[in-house]
Design an enzyme around this catalytic site. Structure first.
Site, PDB file in Angstrom:
ATOM      1  CB  CYS A 240      -0.956   0.002   1.191  1.00 19.91           C
ATOM      2  SG  CYS A 240      -0.129  -0.215   2.789  1.00 19.91           S
TER       3      CYS A 240
ATOM      4  CG  HIS B  51      -3.970   0.238   4.636  1.00 15.90           C
ATOM      5  ND1 HIS B  51      -3.454  -0.619   3.687  1.00 15.90           N
ATOM      6  CD2 HIS B  51      -5.026   0.862   4.042  1.00 15.90           C
ATOM      7  CE1 HIS B  51      -4.176  -0.530   2.575  1.00 15.90           C
ATOM      8  NE2 HIS B  51      -5.113   0.365   2.760  1.00 15.90           N
TER       9      HIS B  51
END
Length: 786
Positions: free
Chosen positions: A315, A747
């Protein structure tokens, strides 16, 4: 079907797939794959994968290589009724036993052998073809070979587990382990590994959980390590939490540490959920159909709204790529390059940087892969940037792995990588190389407190690190256990006022008192140091210094940043020397060559959570050879304003001899390069042979030796740079946000302003959103006005 073809000869067919990368999942020049109607053509000579659809990269490959025989593969998903429920996920992992399975779908394959020269279909069961076709179908794909396909949340030992000193060397009675030592709770019990005190876990906001007796014991005694009793297994695994580090850790000696209190793990089994399992349950409940403000999100599809599939902890890369390919200049550059380069390049596309970045540009911008996977589903097909990641990360100790990385570090690395590779591509398109959009100069002003003399330096930079004033710092974030249960103890949370971005700029531009060796006083003294902008970039990158050290323990400042949509930095423009100032002589140079951080030590420091600019400064200050010395310098200089001053990087200046190894020089000169060129290439790449070869080919037009290059650079520096009188006004263009409280995991998502609306890019989910959250880690501002 033809059984005879003059092109089916041993010279036109590979003898074996052994030790070969077989690109049978996806075209090497676009993201078309086996699932497309025309399928994928795999060359039976070199195993290149090329689409057979509208782009006709199969025909291009044939025309450039004269490899005529291909295996066409089409894949169709088999819809089956699920008689049994899916396997329960019990581990915070992907692709390993107990974790999420990435390949649960079933497919059927339709294969055909074709001769592109004759435009005929061949008999794939013929003796010349059958064994090779079978080998290709059975072989692991290139993407499978280049990635482990596994990911699991990582925990590490901490200094407290490694230096644990235990007390009370006496066995604890079994009945004393039945409930909390201060109340009657019999579950969620945590054993102090220092003294053996048994306390219950934290009380959650809804009243459930424990009564805070374990954490209360820590607050009274400062005994940092506790072990959750119900998670101990006979194989030596258990949940261990460090209150001092505020994180779950690994105790590699948990068996002996428990035996200290008479607890034999051989007869124990797990009876309660681990923190990882509680985290995973919460992650599985995440509703990606909602935006970050909790409202129903509207999914977006089409050109410019294509997602990137997560490759496992990728990510950080996806968020940066989405921002970069939202910049008009970058879009135009690679759209134009794709039209020319992909049609003419004869190099193996999977290892050609220009092919892969053009492929990525087409994949993200064309809209061909931005299709909805299922009705009412927010996810889209998206593109899988496996080849791009493999190429860019190759030989890098961190970016070649599937471990989580810092998004800003990848941004720096990618800009450097692109700049180096594109030296040979400047003639293809007439547009600025991407790094030029982000480059600018900071003026460092230093005034001696003893003689009042002033010195000025211009430092190249590609981003500004903005500190958060200390009085805005909040208490450490809730523990992993609290987050997993989504019910943090309310009285432990300290509300923090939102931080205006202007306050961070004021802190960055304020004068700091530093130690200084004055060239006029010729003695150590104190000086006032401050920074202003000598020039401004077209794209201004601002990093918020969210990751700090609290008593040598890294933690994240989880607070709101109020970033305005428009900023004017006129007050930050450098004015240069004043006529009334006494200018100091330039500081003596440490050598004729510039500094290059040690390529092996730099990733080690970055993996500990330090920003790249601080790691480079630490290596610069400690000789560039000792990671322990650099770590010590980092911890002892967190309050030193110089820690965030970029080090001018370029040529190697490591301690000791600067002469590359003779065997490496010989290898390069045997390729036809001059000895001076070989030495310079090795110095520039920290003696990495493969990188040195790349460096030579991308710097063919530069002088062979450093002295000639330095002289040329000196002449170039004497030419005045164009004066940029445009107002330094900027509009917020994108925000990269790090979700999660841990400095080691989390994330990344990106919010990008496109067509006057904010768009959320969350891996392969793209949605309309109201505005970016006030939790940004990296802010991208675009210069506006004339």
């Amino acid at each position: 079907m033809s059984s005879v073809c003059s092109h089916v000869t041993s010279s036109n067919l590979a003898s074996s797939v052994q030790n070969q990368l077989v690109y049978k999942e996806e075209c090497t020049k676009c993201f078309d794959n086996q699932d497309f109607p025309a399928g994928l053509d795999v060359c039976l000579k070199c195993f290149n994968g090329a689409c057979a659809g509208e782009n006709q990269h199969n025909v291009q490959h044939f025309q450039q290589t004269n490899h005529a025989i291909v295996l066409n593969i089409k894949r169709t998903k088999i819809e089956v009724a699920q008689d049994e429920p899916p396997q329960k996920i019990t581990k915070l992992a992907i692709g390993v036993e107990g974790g999420a399975d990435v390949n649960t779908d079933l497919y059927e394959y339709d294969t055909t052998v074709k001769c592109l020269a004759c435009a005929t279909v061949l008999d794939k069961t013929s003796p010349e073809l059958s064994s090779l076709v079978d080998s290709v179908m059975l072989a692991s794909s290139a993407s499978m070979q280049e990635s482990t396909k596994e990911w699991e949340a990582q925990r590490f030992p901490c200094e407290h587990t490694l230096t644990l000193q235990q007390q009370n060397n006496a066995a604890i009675a079994q009945k004393s382990l039945a409930h909390c030592g201060q109340c009657e709770l019999s579950s969620n019990l945590w054993l102090c590994l220092v003294c053996g005190d048994l306390g219950c876990g934290r009380k959650y906001a809804d009243g459930t959980g424990g009564n805070n007796h374990a954490v209360g014991h820590f607050e009274q005694t400062q005994h940092p390590l506790v072990c959750k009793l119900g998670t101990i297994t006979a194989d030596g695994t258990a949940d261990v939490y460090c209150y001092a580090c505020n994180d779950e850790v690994i105790d590699e000696s948990i068996g002996s540490h428990l035996a200290h209190f008479g607890i034999d793990i051989a007869g124990l089994s797990k009876t309660e959920k681990t923190i990882a399992e509680m985290e995973l349950e919460q992650n599985l409940k995440l509703d990606f159909s909602q935006s970050m403000d909790g409202k129903k999100a509207t999914p977006l599809f089409g050109a410019g709204y294509t997602g990137l599939q997560n490759l496992g902890n990728s990510c950080y890369m996806a968020s940066i790529l989405q921002v970069l390919f939202s910049v008009p200049e970058i879009q135009q550059r690679y759209k134009a390059m794709a039209m020319i380069h992909l049609a003419t390049c004869a190099e193996p596309a999977a290892t050609c940087f220009a092919c892969q970045i053009c492929k990525l540009a087409d994949g993200l911008l064309s809209g061909r892969y931005s299709t909805q996977k299922h009705p009412e589903d927010m996810e889209q097909t998206g593109v899988r940037p496996q080849m791009f990641k493999a190429l860019v990360g190759r030989n890098h100790p961190e970016f070649s792995t599937n471990r989580m990385q810092d998004a800003l570090e990848f941004f720096h690395y990618l800009l450097d990588f692109v700049q180096q590779r594109e030296r040979v591509l400047s003639s293809i398109v007439d547009s600025p190389e991407p790094s030029r959009l982000f480059g600018f100069k900071l003026q460092q002003r230093t005034q001696c407190q003893n003689c009042s003399g002033v010195s000025y330096k211009n430092l190249p930079a590609s981003e500004v690190t903005l500190p958060i004033p200390n009085h805005y710092h909040v208490a450490p974030p809730p523990s992993v256990e609290q987050q997993a249960s989504n019910a943090a103890k309310t009285e432990q949370v300290v509300a923090a006022a939102p931080v205006p971005l202007s306050v961070c700029f004021d802190q960055f531009g304020s004068e700091e008192v530093v130690d200084y060796n004055c060239t006029h006083c010729r003695m150590p003294t104190k000086a006032l140091k401050s920074f202003r902008f000598s020039s401004f970039p077209d794209m201004l990158v601002l990093q918020i210094q969210r990751f700090v050290y609290d008593q040598w323990v890294p933690r994240k400042l989880d607070l709101k940043i109020v970033a305005p949509t428009h900023i004017d930095l006129t007050h930050m423009r450098a004015t240069g020397p004043d006529a009334s100032e006494f200018l100091l002589a330039d500081e003596p140079e440490s050598g004729s060559v510039q500094f290059v951080p040690n390529a092996e030590l730099l990733p080690t420091l970055e993996s500990m959570g330090f920003p790249r600019v601080q790691c480079e400064r630490a290596l610069y200050e400690t000789g560039n050879t000792d990671s322990n010395a650099a770590v010590t310098w980092l911890f002892s200089n967190q309050d030193n304003p110089d820690i965030n001053v970029p080090v001018p990087t370029g040529k190697s200046s490591s301690a000791g001899s600067n002469e590359p190894p003779a065997d490496l020089i010989a290898q390069l000169t045997s390729m036809g390069f001059s000895e001076a060129k070989a030495k310079r290439a090795l110095r520039e790449t920290s003696n990495n042979m493969e990188r040195a070869v790349d460096w030579v080919f991308s710097h063919m037009d530069e002088p062979d030796d450093e002295l000639t290059a330095a002289a040329a650079s000196s002449v170039a520096m004497q030419v005045d740079e164009p004066v940029d009188n445009r107002p330094p006004r900027f509009q917020l263009h994108a925000v990269v946000t790090h979700l999660g409280s841990s400095v080691h995991s989390g994330h990344y998502v990106a919010h990008v302003l496109q067509e006057d609306k904010w768009v959320l890019f969350n891996d392969n989910k793209v949605a309309l959103t109201a505005e970016p959250p006030q939790a940004g880690y990296i802010y991208f501002y675009r210069r506006i006005g004339s």
